[in-house]
Motif scaffolding. Structure first.
Motif, PDB file in Angstrom:
ATOM      1  N   THR A 148       0.835  -1.201   0.000  1.00 51.34           N
ATOM      2  CA  THR A 148       0.000   0.000   0.000  1.00 51.34           C
ATOM      3  C   THR A 148       0.869   1.250   0.000  1.00 51.34           C
ATOM      4  O   THR A 148       0.585   2.218  -0.708  1.00 51.34           O
ATOM      5  N   ALA A 149       1.924   1.228   0.806  1.00 49.10           N
ATOM      6  CA  ALA A 149       2.850   2.368   0.830  1.00 49.10           C
ATOM      7  C   ALA A 149       3.458   2.599  -0.547  1.00 49.10           C
ATOM      8  O   ALA A 149       3.640   3.744  -0.977  1.00 49.10           O
ATOM      9  N   ALA A 150       3.754   1.508  -1.263  1.00 53.50           N
ATOM     10  CA  ALA A 150       4.348   1.628  -2.598  1.00 53.50           C
ATOM     11  C   ALA A 150       3.404   2.314  -3.567  1.00 53.50           C
ATOM     12  O   ALA A 150       3.838   3.086  -4.435  1.00 53.50           O
ATOM     13  N   VAL A 151       2.097   2.051  -3.446  1.00 53.67           N
ATOM     14  CA  VAL A 151       1.104   2.698  -4.309  1.00 53.67           C
ATOM     15  C   VAL A 151       1.133   4.208  -4.097  1.00 53.67           C
ATOM     16  O   VAL A 151       1.147   4.991  -5.046  1.00 53.67           O
ATOM     17  N   HIS A 152       1.157   4.635  -2.842  1.00 56.84           N
ATOM     18  CA  HIS A 152       1.143   6.068  -2.547  1.00 56.84           C
ATOM     19  C   HIS A 152       2.514   6.709  -2.823  1.00 56.84           C
ATOM     20  O   HIS A 152       2.588   7.895  -3.144  1.00 56.84           O
ATOM     21  N   ASP A 153       3.564   5.910  -2.709  1.00 56.59           N
ATOM     22  CA  ASP A 153       4.907   6.364  -3.100  1.00 56.59           C
ATOM     23  C   ASP A 153       4.897   6.722  -4.588  1.00 56.59           C
ATOM     24  O   ASP A 153       5.362   7.800  -4.999  1.00 56.59           O
ATOM     25  N   ALA A 154       4.368   5.823  -5.406  1.00 55.00           N
ATOM     26  CA  ALA A 154       4.300   6.073  -6.850  1.00 55.00           C
ATOM     27  C   ALA A 154       3.463   7.311  -7.148  1.00 55.00           C
ATOM     28  O   ALA A 154       3.806   8.118  -8.027  1.00 55.00           O
ATOM     29  N   GLU A 155       2.364   7.469  -6.408  1.00 57.84           N
ATOM     30  CA  GLU A 155       1.498   8.621  -6.630  1.00 57.84           C
ATOM     31  C   GLU A 155       2.207   9.927  -6.249  1.00 57.84           C
ATOM     32  O   GLU A 155       2.032  10.948  -6.924  1.00 57.84           O
ATOM     33  N   PHE A 156       2.992   9.905  -5.195  1.00 63.83           N
ATOM     34  CA  PHE A 156       3.779  11.076  -4.809  1.00 63.83           C
ATOM     35  C   PHE A 156       4.666  11.525  -5.970  1.00 63.83           C
ATOM     36  O   PHE A 156       4.705  12.701  -6.328  1.00 63.83           O
ATOM     37  N   HIS A 157       5.364  10.581  -6.580  1.00 62.23           N
ATOM     38  CA  HIS A 157       6.265  10.907  -7.690  1.00 62.23           C
ATOM     39  C   HIS A 157       5.475  11.321  -8.938  1.00 62.23           C
ATOM     40  O   HIS A 157       5.907  12.200  -9.683  1.00 62.23           O
ATOM     41  N   ARG A 158       4.327  10.681  -9.160  1.00 63.31           N
ATOM     42  CA  ARG A 158       3.507  11.058 -10.313  1.00 63.31           C
ATOM     43  C   ARG A 158       2.999  12.488 -10.178  1.00 63.31           C
ATOM     44  O   ARG A 158       3.018  13.264 -11.143  1.00 63.31           O
ATOM     45  N   LEU A 159       2.564  12.844  -8.984  1.00 66.02           N
ATOM     46  CA  LEU A 159       2.040  14.193  -8.770  1.00 66.02           C
ATOM     47  C   LEU A 159       3.151  15.246  -8.850  1.00 66.02           C
ATOM     48  O   LEU A 159       2.909  16.368  -9.302  1.00 66.02           O
ATOM     49  N   LEU A 160       4.333  14.896  -8.416  1.00 67.09           N
ATOM     50  CA  LEU A 160       5.470  15.803  -8.611  1.00 67.09           C
ATOM     51  C   LEU A 160       5.679  16.061 -10.105  1.00 67.09           C
ATOM     52  O   LEU A 160       5.888  17.206 -10.527  1.00 67.09           O
ATOM     53  N   ALA A 161       5.626  14.972 -10.903  1.00 66.71           N
ATOM     54  CA  ALA A 161       5.792  15.126 -12.354  1.00 66.71           C
ATOM     55  C   ALA A 161       4.663  15.969 -12.931  1.00 66.71           C
ATOM     56  O   ALA A 161       4.894  16.838 -13.786  1.00 66.71           O
ATOM     57  N   ARG A 162       3.440  15.743 -12.461  1.00 68.41           N
ATOM     58  CA  ARG A 162       2.305  16.525 -12.966  1.00 68.41           C
ATOM     59  C   ARG A 162       2.470  18.008 -12.650  1.00 68.41           C
ATOM     60  O   ARG A 162       2.046  18.874 -13.426  1.00 68.41           O
ATOM     61  N   SER A 163       3.093  18.306 -11.520  1.00 74.12           N
ATOM     62  CA  SER A 163       3.245  19.702 -11.112  1.00 74.12           C
ATOM     63  C   SER A 163       4.217  20.478 -11.988  1.00 74.12           C
ATOM     64  O   SER A 163       4.289  21.704 -11.913  1.00 74.12           O
ATOM     65  N   THR A 164       4.958  19.774 -12.854  1.00 70.47           N
ATOM     66  CA  THR A 164       5.826  20.483 -13.810  1.00 70.47           C
ATOM     67  C   THR A 164       5.009  21.065 -14.957  1.00 70.47           C
ATOM     68  O   THR A 164       5.508  21.909 -15.711  1.00 70.47           O
TER      69      THR A 164
END
Length: 239
Positions: A148-164
């Motif tokens: 579960t932590a890995a799912v939210h870890d991936a989302e953290f990085h995805r949202l960082l990318a989206r913020s560009t």
């Protein structure tokens, strides 16, 4: 005889036609949703048989560049970001299964992309972007298991990318995320890794909030180095 070199195979007529059509689409001469000319018209324009035109169209259809709908004929497909992500994901998974793409290769690409994207995030992230990233971080902190932590870890990085606000950056990170599920779960299941990863994420987020690109870059590099180190430790440990 020594003056002769090996013969090179010339592209087929169908390949040349499909390449010409791709160039026309890429240059904007054909737009998404626009119908292609008829087989007869294209045959006359290119000076080739209709069989060649059909083969070229089949090739582009298989690539997802063209679509065929009843009543509208053959038209230029709308290539969505999700379709690109899926295609790249399939390639990456295939490369992994053939051992052409190993975890250390993914780590190299991530370092190149993610240390740059946090710099862009410092300049471009909105308050809403930052709030979404923070929420993903909180969900990761609340996770009760590594998967579960890995799912939210991936989302953290995805949202960082989206913020560009760079669509290609987001597409690349989403594709890489899809190949990293097992890597993330393995790393986060290692004793002591989860709280350290959360602290590293917090440092990245704090630096982006402060609009400090150099600090964000350093924090991201520490995080990626830590992730790779814990993954290596987990996979090298004796059973």
């Amino acid at each position: 005889m020594s003056d002769f070199g090996p013969l090179t195979r010339q592209p087929s007529l169908a390949t040349r036609v499909s390449d010409e059509l791709l160039e026309a689409i890429a240059s904007g001469r054909f737009r998404a949703g626009e119908r292609l000319p008829s087989e007869r018209e294209m045959s006359e324009r290119f000076g080739v048989s209709r069989t060649v035109i059909r083969e070229a169209i089949r090739t582009l259809y298989a690539k997802g560049v063209l679509e065929v709908s009843e009543g509208r004929g053959t038209q230029i497909a709308t290539v969505s970001a999700s379709r690109v992500t899926e295609a790249l994901e399939v390639y990456l998974r295939g490369a992994q299964s053939q051992d052409l793409l190993r975890p250390e290769h993914i780590a190299e690409v991530r370092e190149t992309l993610e240390t740059r994207l946090v710099e862009l995030a410092c300049a471009r992230a909105t308050d809403d972007d930052l709030d979404a990233i923070s929420a993903a971080h909180e969900r990761m902190a609340a996770a009760r298991d590594a998967d579960t932590a890995a799912v939210h870890d991936a989302e953290f990085h995805r949202l960082l990318a989206r913020s560009t606000h760079n669509a290609l950056m987001l597409t690349l990170i989403e594709s890489i995320n899809a190949t990293m599920k097992a890597i993330r779960s393995t790393s986060l299941s290692t004793e002591g890794r989860l709280p350290i990863a959360l602290a590293e994420h917090a440092a990245v987020l704090d630096a982006v909030r402060a609009r400090d690109p150099e600090a964000a870059r350093r924090a991201m590099r520490r995080h990626l180095d830590g992730s790779e180190r814990y993954y290596d430790a987990a996979t090298e440990a004796p059973a």
